[in-house]
Design a protein around this motif. Structure first.
Motif, PDB file in Angstrom:
ATOM      1  N   ASP A  87       0.846  -1.186   0.000  1.00 51.57           N
ATOM      2  CA  ASP A  87       0.000   0.000   0.000  1.00 51.57           C
ATOM      3  C   ASP A  87       0.888   1.244   0.000  1.00 51.57           C
ATOM      4  OD1 ASP A  87       0.775   0.627   2.617  1.00 51.57           O
ATOM      5  OD2 ASP A  87      -1.079  -0.076   3.532  1.00 51.57           O
ATOM      6  N   PRO A  88       0.343   2.450  -0.065  1.00 53.67           N
ATOM      7  CA  PRO A  88       1.183   3.649  -0.169  1.00 53.67           C
ATOM      8  C   PRO A  88       2.200   3.813   0.962  1.00 53.67           C
ATOM      9  CG  PRO A  88      -1.058   4.188  -0.799  1.00 53.67           C
ATOM     10  CD  PRO A  88      -1.093   2.783  -0.268  1.00 53.67           C
ATOM     11  N   GLU A  89       1.955   3.185   2.116  1.00 57.51           N
ATOM     12  CA  GLU A  89       2.914   3.265   3.221  1.00 57.51           C
ATOM     13  C   GLU A  89       3.858   2.074   3.274  1.00 57.51           C
ATOM     14  OE1 GLU A  89       2.475   5.494   7.103  1.00 57.51           O
ATOM     15  OE2 GLU A  89       0.695   4.236   6.978  1.00 57.51           O
ATOM     16  N   GLY A  90       3.631   1.067   2.425  1.00 57.85           N
ATOM     17  CA  GLY A  90       4.523  -0.078   2.375  1.00 57.85           C
ATOM     18  C   GLY A  90       3.992  -1.343   3.008  1.00 57.85           C
ATOM     19  N   ALA A  91       2.798  -1.312   3.602  1.00 53.01           N
ATOM     20  CA  ALA A  91       2.213  -2.526   4.170  1.00 53.01           C
ATOM     21  C   ALA A  91       1.870  -3.496   3.038  1.00 53.01           C
ATOM     22  CB  ALA A  91       0.976  -2.198   4.985  1.00 53.01           C
ATOM     23  N   ARG A  92       2.308  -4.750   3.175  1.00 50.85           N
ATOM     24  CA  ARG A  92       2.144  -5.742   2.115  1.00 50.85           C
ATOM     25  C   ARG A  92       0.856  -6.527   2.279  1.00 50.85           C
ATOM     26  NH1 ARG A  92       5.246  -9.738   2.401  1.00 50.85           N
ATOM     27  NH2 ARG A  92       5.374 -10.240   0.188  1.00 50.85           N
ATOM     28  N   TRP A 108      -9.302 -12.419  12.288  1.00 53.24           N
ATOM     29  CA  TRP A 108      -9.259 -10.958  12.249  1.00 53.24           C
ATOM     30  C   TRP A 108      -7.952 -10.542  11.591  1.00 53.24           C
ATOM     31  CZ3 TRP A 108     -13.115  -7.714  13.048  1.00 53.24           C
ATOM     32  CH2 TRP A 108     -12.885  -6.369  13.358  1.00 53.24           C
ATOM     33  N   VAL A 109      -7.958  -9.434  10.881  1.00 52.11           N
ATOM     34  CA  VAL A 109      -6.733  -8.853  10.332  1.00 52.11           C
ATOM     35  C   VAL A 109      -6.714  -7.383  10.721  1.00 52.11           C
ATOM     36  CG1 VAL A 109      -6.473 -10.491   8.433  1.00 52.11           C
ATOM     37  CG2 VAL A 109      -7.856  -8.425   8.097  1.00 52.11           C
ATOM     38  N   GLU A 110      -5.514  -6.849  10.972  1.00 58.65           N
ATOM     39  CA  GLU A 110      -5.418  -5.508  11.531  1.00 58.65           C
ATOM     40  C   GLU A 110      -4.246  -4.749  10.915  1.00 58.65           C
ATOM     41  OE1 GLU A 110      -6.187  -4.599  15.970  1.00 58.65           O
ATOM     42  OE2 GLU A 110      -4.001  -4.839  15.762  1.00 58.65           O
ATOM     43  N   LEU A 111      -4.545  -3.585  10.363  1.00 55.88           N
ATOM     44  CA  LEU A 111      -3.526  -2.750   9.751  1.00 55.88           C
ATOM     45  C   LEU A 111      -2.949  -1.794  10.789  1.00 55.88           C
ATOM     46  CD1 LEU A 111      -2.064  -1.676   7.183  1.00 55.88           C
ATOM     47  CD2 LEU A 111      -3.985  -0.073   6.929  1.00 55.88           C
ATOM     48  N   ALA A 112      -1.629  -1.844  10.959  1.00 58.99           N
ATOM     49  CA  ALA A 112      -0.917  -0.855  11.775  1.00 58.99           C
ATOM     50  C   ALA A 112      -0.292   0.147  10.817  1.00 58.99           C
ATOM     51  CB  ALA A 112       0.153  -1.526  12.629  1.00 58.99           C
ATOM     52  N   GLN A 115      -3.433   3.394  14.675  1.00 66.85           N
ATOM     53  CA  GLN A 115      -2.363   4.311  14.282  1.00 66.85           C
ATOM     54  C   GLN A 115      -1.109   4.022  15.088  1.00 66.85           C
ATOM     55  OE1 GLN A 115      -3.360   8.469  14.397  1.00 66.85           O
ATOM     56  NE2 GLN A 115      -1.465   9.079  13.382  1.00 66.85           N
ATOM     57  N   MET A 116       0.020   3.909  14.394  1.00 63.46           N
ATOM     58  CA  MET A 116       1.305   3.706  15.039  1.00 63.46           C
ATOM     59  C   MET A 116       1.822   5.043  15.565  1.00 63.46           C
ATOM     60  SD  MET A 116       2.880   1.293  12.004  1.00 63.46           S
ATOM     61  CE  MET A 116       4.298   0.668  12.904  1.00 63.46           C
ATOM     62  N   GLU A 173       5.036   7.014  18.262  1.00 65.81           N
ATOM     63  CA  GLU A 173       6.491   6.964  18.430  1.00 65.81           C
ATOM     64  C   GLU A 173       6.952   5.727  19.186  1.00 65.81           C
ATOM     65  OE1 GLU A 173       4.564   9.209  21.730  1.00 65.81           O
ATOM     66  OE2 GLU A 173       4.527   9.350  19.535  1.00 65.81           O
ATOM     67  N   GLU A 174       6.068   5.118  19.965  1.00 69.12           N
ATOM     68  CA  GLU A 174       6.447   3.927  20.723  1.00 69.12           C
ATOM     69  C   GLU A 174       6.741   2.739  19.810  1.00 69.12           C
ATOM     70  OE1 GLU A 174       3.425   3.164  23.551  1.00 69.12           O
ATOM     71  OE2 GLU A 174       3.737   5.024  24.680  1.00 69.12           O
ATOM     72  N   TRP A 175       6.266   2.784  18.572  1.00 72.22           N
ATOM     73  CA  TRP A 175       6.510   1.696  17.626  1.00 72.22           C
ATOM     74  C   TRP A 175       7.932   1.760  17.062  1.00 72.22           C
ATOM     75  CZ3 TRP A 175       2.803  -1.996  15.829  1.00 72.22           C
ATOM     76  CH2 TRP A 175       1.531  -1.868  16.403  1.00 72.22           C
ATOM     77  N   GLY A 176       8.627   2.874  17.264  1.00 73.10           N
ATOM     78  CA  GLY A 176       9.987   2.993  16.759  1.00 73.10           C
ATOM     79  C   GLY A 176      10.041   2.890  15.246  1.00 73.10           C
ATOM     80  N   GLU A 177      10.945   2.040  14.739  1.00 71.05           N
ATOM     81  CA  GLU A 177      11.138   1.906  13.298  1.00 71.05           C
ATOM     82  C   GLU A 177      10.353   0.738  12.696  1.00 71.05           C
ATOM     83  OE1 GLU A 177      15.295   1.704  12.505  1.00 71.05           O
ATOM     84  OE2 GLU A 177      15.723   3.695  13.313  1.00 71.05           O
ATOM     85  N   VAL A 178       9.441   0.160  13.456  1.00 71.30           N
ATOM     86  CA  VAL A 178       8.615  -0.929  12.910  1.00 71.30           C
ATOM     87  C   VAL A 178       7.839  -0.402  11.704  1.00 71.30           C
ATOM     88  CG1 VAL A 178       6.703  -2.509  13.371  1.00 71.30           C
ATOM     89  CG2 VAL A 178       8.393  -2.031  15.157  1.00 71.30           C
ATOM     90  N   PRO A 179       7.918  -1.070  10.556  1.00 71.13           N
ATOM     91  CA  PRO A 179       7.211  -0.574   9.372  1.00 71.13           C
ATOM     92  C   PRO A 179       5.712  -0.866   9.447  1.00 71.13           C
ATOM     93  CG  PRO A 179       8.311  -2.635   8.861  1.00 71.13           C
ATOM     94  CD  PRO A 179       8.737  -2.266  10.250  1.00 71.13           C
TER      95      PRO A 179
END
Length: 275
Positions: free
Chosen positions: A125-130, A153-157, A201-202, A204-210
Motif C-alpha cells: 500500500d502507499p505506506e509499504g504494508a504488504r 481478524w486482520v489488523e492494519l498498523a 495508528q502507530m 512513536e512507541e513503535w519505533g522503526e517498525v514498518p
C-alpha cells in the motif's frame, strides 16, 4: 465451520514466507494442531496447512486454511524477515491491479495464474504494508473458520490512517467505522455489514517498525496457547491481555521471527465476526 465462497474484500488465505520453512511448519503444526501437506513447486516446496477433516469434508484440500514456503535466499539476504501475508478475495485481480496503481500503491508480484487454482497478485500500500489478492478458480482459499487455529481478524498498523481510509475502500470496496475502543482510536473495516478487520495508528512507541498487517488466529484458550508457543521456542511480545467486550489476546514471534496474534474471542464477538 465450513466456508464455500468468499465475496469481494474478505480475507480468504494466509501464507507464511519463512527463513526456515521446515522448522516453521513444525512450530505451527504443534501450536495449532494443523496438519501439513507438502506440494512440490518450481522453487521448492509449498506446504499446505489444514485442520483435521470434518464430516463435511468431501475431498483433498477441503480443510485447507493457509500455507508456508521457504523464503528465497535473495530475499532473506536482503534482510526481509519471516512474514505472514494475508490475501483478500477479489472479483478481478487485473482490475484490482489498476486500482492499486491509481491509488498510490505498488505491484510487487503478478498478476499471474496459479494453475487452475486461481489468479493472484501481491502489493504494497502507499505506506509499504504488504498484502495480496486472490481471484478464485478451483481453490477459494481457506475452507474453515470459527475454529481453533483459523484466521479470525486482520489488523492494519499504519502511521497514516487517513490515507488508508481512502486507499483500501477504493481498492477493495470496504467501508469503515469507529471501533469501540475507549483507550485509543480504532477503526473497523467492513465488507457489507460484516466487520472483518481493523486499523490502529502507530505512534512513536513503535519505533522503526514498518506499517504492516497483523493476523489474528482464534484459539480456545489464549493463556494456554501463549504458554505453548513459548515452550515451542516462540517469543511472547505482548502477554495475554484482555480487550474489553472482545476477548483475550497475545502477540507472538515464531522461532524464525514471524509475528502473529492469537485471540480467544468472547462468545458474542465470535458470533458476530465469524458468522
Amino acid at each position: 465451520m465450513r466456508v464455500n465462497q468468499y465475496i469481494q474484500g474478505l480475507p480468504c488465505w494466509v501464507e507464511l514466507a519463512s527463513h526456515d520453512a521446515l522448522a516453521g511448519k513444525q512450530f505451527y503444526a504443534e501450536l495449532f494442531g494443523w496438519r501439513t501437506q507438502d506440494m512440490p513447486i518450481p522453487d521448492g516446496i509449498y506446504t499446505m496447512f489444514g485442520l483435521t477433516p470434518d464430516s463435511a469434508s468431501d475431498g483433498e484440500g477441503q480443510d485447507d486454511i493457509g500455507a508456508a514456503y521457504q523464503m528465497p535466499k535473495e530475499m532473506s539476504d536482503q534482510g526481509v524477515p519471516t512474514t505472514w501475508l494475508v490475501y483478500f478475495a477479489v472479483d478481478s485481480v487485473d482490475e484490482t491491479v489498476e486500482k492499486v496503481k491509481a491509488e498510490g500503491g505498488s505491484l510487487s508480484m503478478g498478476p499471474c495464474d496459479v494453475g487452475t487454482a486461481g489468479r493472484m497478485a501481491m502489493f504494497s500500500d502507499p505506506e509499504g504494508a504488504r498484502f495480496a489478492v486472490w481471484q478464485a478458480g478451483e481453490h477459494i482459499g481457506a475452507r474453515r473458520q470459527g475454529e481453533h487455529g483459523t484466521l479470525c481478524w486482520v489488523e492494519l498498523a499504519t502511521r497514516d490512517p487517513a490515507s488508508a481510509k481512502m486507499f483500501y475502500p477504493n481498492v477493495l470496496h470496504w467501508t469503515s467505522h469507529a471501533g469501540d475502543m475507549p483507550e485509543f482510536e480504532y477503526t473497523e473495516w467492513l465488507v457489507g455489514d460484516k466487520p472483518m478487520g481493523g486499523m490502529l495508528q502507530m505512534n512513536e512507541e513503535w519505533g522503526e517498525v514498518p506499517p504492516h498487517w497483523m493476523l489474528y488466529f482464534a484459539v480456545d484458550n489464549c493463556d494456554e496457547a501463549a504458554a505453548k508457543a513459548k515452550q515451542l521456542g516462540g517469543e511472547i511480545c505482548v502477554p495475554p491481555t484482555d480487550i474489553a467486550k472482545v476477548g483475550r489476546f497475545a502477540v507472538i514471534n515464531d522461532p524464525q521471527g514471524g509475528f502473529f496474534s492469537i485471540i480467544t474471542l468472547n462468545l458474542q464477538q465470535s458470533a458476530s465476526h465469524l458468522a
